[in-house]
Structure formats: C-alpha cells, structure tokens
Design an enzyme around this catalytic site. Structure first.
Site, PDB file in Angstrom:
ATOM      1  N   HIS A 199       0.615  -3.359  -3.389  1.00 29.98           N
ATOM      2  CA  HIS A 199      -0.815  -3.212  -3.096  1.00 29.98           C
ATOM      3  C   HIS A 199      -1.151  -1.734  -2.944  1.00 29.98           C
ATOM      4  O   HIS A 199      -0.387  -0.956  -2.383  1.00 29.98           O
ATOM      5  CB  HIS A 199      -1.239  -4.041  -1.883  1.00 29.98           C
ATOM      6  CG  HIS A 199      -0.889  -3.503  -0.539  1.00 29.98           C
ATOM      7  ND1 HIS A 199      -1.691  -2.607   0.145  1.00 29.98           N
ATOM      8  CD2 HIS A 199       0.163  -3.756   0.291  1.00 29.98           C
ATOM      9  CE1 HIS A 199      -1.155  -2.342   1.323  1.00 29.98           C
ATOM     10  NE2 HIS A 199      -0.022  -3.024   1.438  1.00 29.98           N
TER      11      HIS A 199
ATOM     12  N   GLU B 254      -5.273  -6.225  -0.332  1.00 26.72           N
ATOM     13  CA  GLU B 254      -4.158  -6.894   0.341  1.00 26.72           C
ATOM     14  C   GLU B 254      -4.371  -6.913   1.837  1.00 26.72           C
ATOM     15  O   GLU B 254      -4.070  -7.905   2.514  1.00 26.72           O
ATOM     16  CB  GLU B 254      -2.841  -6.192  -0.003  1.00 26.72           C
ATOM     17  CG  GLU B 254      -1.585  -6.899   0.498  1.00 26.72           C
ATOM     18  CD  GLU B 254      -1.117  -6.440   1.879  1.00 26.72           C
ATOM     19  OE1 GLU B 254      -0.106  -6.979   2.369  1.00 26.72           O
ATOM     20  OE2 GLU B 254      -1.761  -5.541   2.460  1.00 26.72           O
TER      21      GLU B 254
END
Length: 437
Positions: free
Chosen positions: A123, A169
């Site tokens: 992420h 995320e």
C-alpha cells in the site's frame, strides 16, 4: 498497516503448525534440494532514494500522502512514471472512499505465462498524521526497485510478473478489496502467488514471515536461513493488510513484516539485535515516520528477500502434476444426532475451474453410516451431496467419490460437511482429500 493494526508478537512460532497441509500444496518454487534462482542485488541506496522522494512529496503536500490528499496522487504519479519509463504496462484503477477518489496502480511486465501470475503488492498511502515512510513507503519503495531490477536485467521469467501499489489501505484495505472484488474469478485464479510487503524497514526491526501459503513461506525462510537469520511466524496479520482480500478469494499469499507498535521481547532482541522493551516502530502512524525512521539493514535484507521470492516463484512451472492431492488428516468428532461438522482443505496453484472428475476421498469412522449425510462444500458455498443416509447398519465410510465440480473455481477453501441424523451411534472424520486429475 491500517489503523486497527495492533498485532501481538508470536515468539518462536513454527511453520510446523501447517502439519499435513504443507505436503499437499503444489510447489511453485524450486523443489527442496534444487538450485535456487539467484536474483540481482537490490540496491538499498536506490530504495532509500525512492523513500527520500516520497518524503519530499509528503513535505510538499501538507506532510502526508494519505488517501484523498494531493500527496497520495503525487506518490502514484511518481511510481507510475518510473515504471512507464522501464517498459511496464501500467494502469490506474480508481475507486471512491470517504467521498474521495482513490487510486490503485497496476504494472505488468511483458511476457511470461498469463495463466500463471506472480503478483507483488504494497500500500502506498500514509495516515494523515505523517509521511508514512516506514508504513508503507518501505514496502512500496522495495517492490518498485525490484520491478526496476526486472527491467534492468531484462528478466524473462516463465510466469507473468505483476506489481501493485494500493490506495486507502489505512481506511480498511479499500484499494486491494476493490481490485479483488472487481477481478473476475477466472482471472483471480491465474494469480498463483500474491506477495504483500507492509512495513519492512522498522527502526527496531524483527524478521517476520507470513504464515499462509507453505511454498511462499518456505521461500522466504530459505532466503533468511541462507543469511543465518532466524525468523518468526507472523500469524496475526490476517485482515490487517492487503493480502487479506486475496487470501479470502483463494489466492495463495505470503509476505514479510518488520514489526509495528508492539514491544520487542528480550528473546527477540537477543537474536535480532535492537532494543528490548521498545516498540519495533515507535513512530507507527505518527508524524515522526520520516526517512529517519528506517533501519537500513532491515530494509536492505527485506528488499533482497523480495527479489529472491519474485525470481524463484516466477521461474519453473506452477502447473501441478497429474494427481495433485490436497488432504486433511485431522480427526473431527461427529456429534451423535447433532450439529454438522466440517473438515477443510485449501486448494491453491490450480488454474481455472475444478474438473468434472474431481475425486473426493472420504474416510469416516462410524458405527452406523445410515445415520450420516455427507456433503462437499465448494469455496463459493455450493453443496454437492455424496452420501445421504445410505448403507444402513454398515460401519465406516472409506470411499472416493467423483464430483462434477467444473462450474467451481478450483482455488479456495473446500469443506467436507458431515451430520449424524439419528441417535445412539457415534464416530469421527478421519480424513478428507481432493485429488485433481
């Protein structure tokens, strides 16, 4: 890692918990004893330069690279430009979260078997409190440099390589969930390995390996064993980072982690160095998660481990041999005239759908099989009955049934469900296996 992640360290845990499953999963790397593929050294200097660039982006954009902020889009544009220049086919996938547009960046290296994909992801977003250089600039920069090394060496693996940088995320795995949910099942089945890297340069580092797919796990362990560095199993990551949606969809997953905000124990400090009684990352989700918040040695080792896994997992073939077996031999008690119980196996490494001649091995010890209903449950919940109170007073079922499961995606968790529908007689599931022809 996302905001709810406060993981507990599991010192001394072992991959042996996989028991009978480990031997059942088809190998996707060089078999034990075979020569490993040697990747190029991943320059920690280059990785740190990527981190410096991400720090500069955050500094110029309000101090962070969070979803919906200008710093995140600038980070995506920065990574995409490097990959475009290196010859990757890149695409931006958009989604909406918290009223803002989010972005996933997907990069495919030309060539390799498109039906056998090795995918690495990290992420790219930070929290709003800081620039997120360890969480998760570290993983993002390391897979970026690995992807660039693929280009510089003109690596031509047997399998197809894909890299991904996820958005949002920190808000709950939003970007990776969007990707998995919007990828057709037949295309997801082509992903033979998803490797996740979230926080790999913690300043007081540990060396944790995800306890998921046995082959991927062993690949990372083999690398660290070669360095003489002990690892620990990271089992508390499920649901905490971007491998979770892939795992839920039946994709084999694995990854590395160097620790977040929980405390390094004395035993961990003894084997890894660093400071006992301090967090692995004292700047977790804080403004001090800057380029000063990185342990160069951990970053270097983990970046090289990523390349080792990418090179080895994408070489050779993941097509399973004839008669690939997935088996669970753990005993499961069957309550007398009670609730249904299940035994499960996780299928991975199979391309496409299950066969029309799926072999279902059932081993049940029971004193009256006429009491039993036995079903095969596919990963999507579809039910295939194989035994419905037949056999009268005979005891035990030790039979291989053939099931037409051709409408089911092969990879995922399959269950054998057994229920005793009458009183007096008892027994247990002794074994359950699936054989793919």
């Amino acid at each position: 890692m996302k905001l709810s992640a406060r993981l507990s360290a599991l010192a001394g845990a072992s991959a042996l918990v996989l028991g009978a499953f480990a031997a059942a999963v088809p190998a996707s790397a060089a078999p034990s004893g075979a020569a490993a593929v040697t990747p190029p050294d991943i320059s920690v200097t280059n990785v740190k330069q990527h981190l410096a660039d991400l720090q500069s982006i955050a500094t110029a954009n309000g101090g962070n690279r969070a979803h919906g902020r200008t710093g995140y889009k600038a980070s995506i544009d920065f990574v995409k430009a490097k990959l475009d220049a290196a010859g990757y086919t890149t695409s931006l996938q958009t989604f909406t979260s918290s009223g803002a547009t989010g972005y996933n960046l997907i990069a495919d290296w030309p060539g390799g078997d498109p039906n056998q994909v090795v995918m690495s992801g990290s992420h790219l977003d930070s929290v709003t409190a800081g620039p997120g250089i360890n969480d998760n600039g570290s993983g993002s920069a390391a897979i970026l440099e690995t992807a660039l090394a693929v280009s510089r060496t003109n690596f031509q693996p047997t399998k197809h390589l894909r890299f991904a940088w996820w958005g949002a995320e920190e808000l709950g795995l939003i970007g990776s969930k969007h990707y998995v949910n919007n990828t057709p099942a037949a295309e997801r089945a082509k992903i033979k390995a998803y490797l996740n890297f979230d926080m790999i340069g913690s300043p007081n580092p540990g060396y944790f390996v995800y306890d998921d797919d046995p082959t991927i796990e062993q690949t990372f362990k083999d690398y660290y064993a070669g360095l003489g560095i002990p690892t620990e199993i990271e089992t508390e990551g499920d649901g905490r980072s971007d491998h979770a949606p892939f795992k839920s969809a039946g994709v084999p997953v694995g990854g590395l982690f160097s620790g977040a905000d929980y405390t390094k124990t004395a035993a961990q400090a003894q084997k890894w160095g660093g400071t006992q009684g301090q967090a692995f990352d004292r700047c977790y989700h804080a403004s001090c998660d800057t380029t000063a918040n990185i342990n160069d040695t951990a970053l270097d080792r983990n970046a090289d481990a990523i390349a080792y896994a990418v090179w080895n997992l994408s070489s050779g073939t993941t097509t399973p041999p004839t008669g690939t077996v997935f088996e669970n031999t753990a005993d499961v008690s069957i309550p007398d005239n009670g609730a249904a119980v299940t035994s499960s196996v996780t299928v991975s490494g199979i391309t496409g759908n299950a066969p029309a001649t799926l072999k279902v091995g059932v081993d049940i010890v029971h004193t009256y099989i006429g009491d039993l209903i036995v079903d095969l449950i596919a990963p999507d919940g579809s039910v295939y009955n194989v035994h419905n109170r037949a056999g009268g007073s005979a005891d035990n079922i030790n039979t291989t049934y053939t099931v037409n499961a051709s409408s089911e995606v092969a990879n995922g968790v399959w269950k054998l469900r057994v229920q005793d529908k009458a009183a007096v007689d008892t027994g247990y599931i002794s074994g359950f296996k699936l054989t793919f022809p």
